[in-house]
Design a protein around this motif. Structure first.
Motif, PDB file in Angstrom:
ATOM      1  N   MET A   9      61.505  20.539  24.006  1.00 43.40           N
ATOM      2  CA  MET A   9      62.591  19.556  23.928  1.00 43.40           C
ATOM      3  C   MET A   9      63.822  20.037  24.686  1.00 43.40           C
ATOM      4  O   MET A   9      64.431  19.291  25.464  1.00 43.40           O
ATOM      5  N   MET A  10      64.189  21.296  24.457  1.00 42.58           N
ATOM      6  CA  MET A  10      65.369  21.848  25.114  1.00 42.58           C
ATOM      7  C   MET A  10      65.171  21.919  26.627  1.00 42.58           C
ATOM      8  O   MET A  10      66.097  21.642  27.398  1.00 42.58           O
ATOM      9  N   ASN A  11      63.965  22.268  27.057  1.00 38.01           N
ATOM     10  CA  ASN A  11      63.679  22.310  28.495  1.00 38.01           C
ATOM     11  C   ASN A  11      63.796  20.925  29.117  1.00 38.01           C
ATOM     12  O   ASN A  11      64.333  20.765  30.218  1.00 38.01           O
ATOM     13  N   ASP A  12      63.296  19.909  28.409  1.00 36.88           N
ATOM     14  CA  ASP A  12      63.373  18.537  28.913  1.00 36.88           C
ATOM     15  C   ASP A  12      64.827  18.070  29.022  1.00 36.88           C
ATOM     16  O   ASP A  12      65.216  17.420  29.999  1.00 36.88           O
ATOM     17  N   ILE A  13      65.620  18.393  28.000  1.00 34.00           N
ATOM     18  CA  ILE A  13      67.034  18.004  28.031  1.00 34.00           C
ATOM     19  C   ILE A  13      67.759  18.740  29.155  1.00 34.00           C
ATOM     20  O   ILE A  13      68.575  18.158  29.878  1.00 34.00           O
ATOM     21  N   GLU A  14      67.449  20.011  29.312  1.00 32.77           N
ATOM     22  CA  GLU A  14      68.072  20.794  30.383  1.00 32.77           C
ATOM     23  C   GLU A  14      67.721  20.212  31.750  1.00 32.77           C
ATOM     24  O   GLU A  14      68.590  20.083  32.623  1.00 32.77           O
ATOM     25  N   ASP A  15      66.453  19.843  31.948  1.00 30.61           N
ATOM     26  CA  ASP A  15      66.032  19.225  33.213  1.00 30.61           C
ATOM     27  C   ASP A  15      66.804  17.930  33.453  1.00 30.61           C
ATOM     28  O   ASP A  15      67.228  17.638  34.583  1.00 30.61           O
ATOM     29  N   TYR A  16      66.989  17.156  32.393  1.00 31.05           N
ATOM     30  CA  TYR A  16      67.732  15.896  32.512  1.00 31.05           C
ATOM     31  C   TYR A  16      69.178  16.151  32.926  1.00 31.05           C
ATOM     32  O   TYR A  16      69.718  15.454  33.790  1.00 31.05           O
ATOM     33  N   LEU A  17      69.807  17.157  32.328  1.00 28.59           N
ATOM     34  CA  LEU A  17      71.202  17.459  32.649  1.00 28.59           C
ATOM     35  C   LEU A  17      71.353  17.920  34.097  1.00 28.59           C
ATOM     36  O   LEU A  17      72.318  17.558  34.780  1.00 28.59           O
ATOM     37  N   ASP A  49      74.693  25.228  27.152  1.00 29.61           N
ATOM     38  CA  ASP A  49      74.055  25.954  26.052  1.00 29.61           C
ATOM     39  C   ASP A  49      74.431  25.347  24.704  1.00 29.61           C
ATOM     40  O   ASP A  49      73.578  25.190  23.815  1.00 29.61           O
ATOM     41  N   LEU A  50      75.709  25.009  24.544  1.00 32.27           N
ATOM     42  CA  LEU A  50      76.161  24.410  23.287  1.00 32.27           C
ATOM     43  C   LEU A  50      75.511  23.053  23.059  1.00 32.27           C
ATOM     44  O   LEU A  50      75.097  22.731  21.942  1.00 32.27           O
ATOM     45  N   VAL A  51      75.414  22.259  24.117  1.00 30.97           N
ATOM     46  CA  VAL A  51      74.780  20.941  23.994  1.00 30.97           C
ATOM     47  C   VAL A  51      73.328  21.091  23.567  1.00 30.97           C
ATOM     48  O   VAL A  51      72.862  20.428  22.630  1.00 30.97           O
ATOM     49  N   LEU A  52      72.592  21.968  24.238  1.00 30.08           N
ATOM     50  CA  LEU A  52      71.179  22.160  23.915  1.00 30.08           C
ATOM     51  C   LEU A  52      70.994  22.612  22.469  1.00 30.08           C
ATOM     52  O   LEU A  52      70.160  22.073  21.731  1.00 30.08           O
ATOM     53  N   GLU A  53      71.783  23.591  22.053  1.00 32.86           N
ATOM     54  CA  GLU A  53      71.640  24.140  20.706  1.00 32.86           C
ATOM     55  C   GLU A  53      72.032  23.124  19.641  1.00 32.86           C
ATOM     56  O   GLU A  53      71.322  22.940  18.642  1.00 32.86           O
TER      57      GLU A  53
END
Length: 211
Positions: A170-178, A195-199
């Protein structure tokens, strides 16, 4: 130097009632001796409430948490007297009890979790920068929150909140989107903000899944 114990250390002697039971909570606080001790107790209880309720309205509760931290720091630094410290903690308490909240885009109400992710995004970015960074309007944040809900929902499986592999995906997908957002629209977050957004988005997703 002020030697008084602050809210990060204070532990109430007796179990206080729910802060939303305003009359009973006020009565409990009134029994505590000393303005600073009263303020410490209010800060401790409000912080505890924020921890348990942040998934309900991250935007508002993150803002309250920031206000409490600033007030405690001002008191510890000697910029506030005990009476001023207590007054400011009472002000924060009243805002929390009254459910003071900032408006979110109406279209987010059609989604199950996007309004919570919107609150996380806005709370982090405004806390870090004092305002939304250039290129990030509230409508853009709403788009981001909606996409984050879609990303997380696509990855959910049974017991995902205890599955580290799924959470990492999930975090990887969100990071890719950002990163894609940065490339396509020039929306750029600092590494700390990302990092704060992902966490925090993931933590809010887990908390809301337990509601």
């Amino acid at each position: 130097m002020n030697q008084h114990i602050t809210s990060s250390e204070v532990k109430p002697i007796t179990e206080l009632v729910n802060i939303f039971d305003q009359e009973a909570f006020a009565s409990e606080v009134e029994r505590i001796e000393g303005a600073a001790a009263k303020a410490d107790t209010i800060a401790y209880r409000v912080k505890k409430t924020i921890t348990t309720r942040i998934a309900e309205n991250p935007q508002t509760y993150l803002r309250f948490s920031h206000l409490i931290s600033e007030t405690i720091e001002a008191y510890r630094a000697g910029r506030l007297s005990e009476v001023e410290y207590l007054k400011q903690m009472h002000d924060v308490l009243e805002q929390v009890q009254q459910g003071t909240a900032r408006t979110i885009p109406a279209r987010l109400h059609r989604y199950q979790h996007a309004h919570a992710y919107f609150g996380v995004l806005q709370g982090i970015l405004e806390a870090m920068s004092g305002d939304l960074p250039e290129g990030l309007s509230e409508e853009r944040l709403a788009d981001m929150a909606i996409e984050m809900e879609a990303v997380i929902e696509r990855r959910k499986i049974r017991d995902w909140t205890s599955n580290r592999d799924i959470q990492k995906a999930m975090m990887n997908d969100i990071e890719d989107y950002l990163y894609a957002l940065k490339a396509q629209h020039g929306v750029s977050l600092t590494e700390v903000e990302m990092d704060l957004v992902l966490e925090q988005v993931l933590e809010v997703a887990k908390q809301r899944d337990r509601l």
